[in-house]
Design a protein around this motif. Sequence first.
Motif, PDB file in Angstrom:
ATOM      1  N   VAL A 112       0.871  -1.180   0.000  1.00 56.39           N
ATOM      2  CA  VAL A 112       0.000   0.000   0.000  1.00 56.39           C
ATOM      3  C   VAL A 112       0.904   1.225   0.000  1.00 56.39           C
ATOM      4  CG1 VAL A 112      -1.808   1.256   1.219  1.00 56.39           C
ATOM      5  CG2 VAL A 112      -1.763  -1.254   1.307  1.00 56.39           C
ATOM      6  N   ILE A 115      -3.143   8.616  -0.606  1.00 60.19           N
ATOM      7  CA  ILE A 115      -3.407   7.242  -0.155  1.00 60.19           C
ATOM      8  C   ILE A 115      -3.297   7.181   1.361  1.00 60.19           C
ATOM      9  CG2 ILE A 115      -2.712   4.825  -0.330  1.00 60.19           C
ATOM     10  CD1 ILE A 115      -3.908   6.097  -2.914  1.00 60.19           C
ATOM     11  N   THR A 138      -5.183  -6.281  -5.633  1.00 59.34           N
ATOM     12  CA  THR A 138      -5.837  -5.034  -5.226  1.00 59.34           C
ATOM     13  C   THR A 138      -6.889  -4.635  -6.246  1.00 59.34           C
ATOM     14  OG1 THR A 138      -3.786  -4.339  -4.142  1.00 59.34           O
ATOM     15  CG2 THR A 138      -5.435  -2.646  -4.523  1.00 59.34           C
ATOM     16  N   TYR A 152      -4.544   0.333  -9.274  1.00 61.85           N
ATOM     17  CA  TYR A 152      -5.689   0.837  -8.512  1.00 61.85           C
ATOM     18  C   TYR A 152      -5.398   2.190  -7.894  1.00 61.85           C
ATOM     19  CZ  TYR A 152      -8.808   1.485  -4.520  1.00 61.85           C
ATOM     20  OH  TYR A 152      -9.668   2.024  -3.601  1.00 61.85           O
ATOM     21  N   TYR A 153      -4.211   2.352  -7.340  1.00 63.11           N
ATOM     22  CA  TYR A 153      -3.888   3.572  -6.608  1.00 63.11           C
ATOM     23  C   TYR A 153      -3.682   4.776  -7.513  1.00 63.11           C
ATOM     24  CZ  TYR A 153      -3.385   0.368  -2.711  1.00 63.11           C
ATOM     25  OH  TYR A 153      -3.628  -0.591  -1.745  1.00 63.11           O
ATOM     26  N   SER A 193     -13.321   4.153  -4.111  1.00 66.83           N
ATOM     27  CA  SER A 193     -12.119   4.845  -3.657  1.00 66.83           C
ATOM     28  C   SER A 193     -11.829   4.537  -2.193  1.00 66.83           C
ATOM     29  CB  SER A 193     -12.288   6.352  -3.859  1.00 66.83           C
ATOM     30  OG  SER A 193     -11.169   7.052  -3.389  1.00 66.83           O
TER      31      SER A 193
END
Length: 307
Positions: free
Chosen positions: A56, A63, A177, A202-203, A212
């Motif tokens: 992550v 984020i 993800t 995704y990010y 989101s």
Amino acid sequence: MKIFYSVLSGIILSTIVFTLLFGFQSNNKVDDKPNNQQIASQPDIPEEMYLFGEKVPLENFEIYERVDRELVVNAYWHSATILALKRAARWFPVIEPILKRNNIPVDFKYLAVAESNLENVVSPAGATGFWQFIKSAAVEYGLEVNDEVDERYDVEKSTEAACRYLKDAYAKYGSWTMAAAAYNAGMNGISKWSSIQKTNNYYNLTLGIETSRYIARIAAIKIIMENPVKYGYYLNNDDLYNPLKYKEVILDSSVADFADYAASLGINYKTLKLFNPWLRDSSLKNKNGKKYTIKIPEEGSIVLIKE
């Protein structure tokens, strides 16, 4: 002398009234420095974390703030978080082996928490069960759904179906993800946004608010549930819900009355439905003689309420 005593009595009375009035207010004055129980503190965010075995990117401020928001929400959403911890003791031992057997990262158990808080709930849109399948997707991924049987309520079978969906999504995107995001928004939606924005990460996607927040919510749930004491949750073993102990019998015929059927198994209708919530009616036609596995509690594992 009478005047002296009258004045003295007045002074004493005034002193008592003053003390009672202002002393009471002083004793009840709110301390400028609240004790620890009054402080709403910032939950700690790990410097580095992985979800579904993928990093992550917390070094990115947006984020980081997404995860921060969900961590604050879930850390202070005490009722839901306590219930998740209690239920996890019963249901994670059921879900984890199925994920492992299907080569799905075990972190996906936290997706089930995000979806339903480990409860057979029904959403306003009709999504049902621990894994919140809508009817069309449930049928597509091998679950029986009709007025008598709805396998979305069967934790084992719905987990298997969720694994099949996640495998398809991972094969499509090459990222767990992204597969998790597709579980929330659908593969068509994720593919559309990915194509328009020319990214498969995704990010890096700009998404609707629900999708989101979705991955950050799962991340926050993982952070808290892996170290509940750190976030203020102190549960003893006695507080947790024990796994259900049961034996299985095969049902391959119709049932005219499940209350009578339950009695023939030494239990009652309510217990039959508690252990087999996928049975949705009081009878079962089963014209084709399909084999169903019925769970009944091990003798002595629960206390039945006597009539």
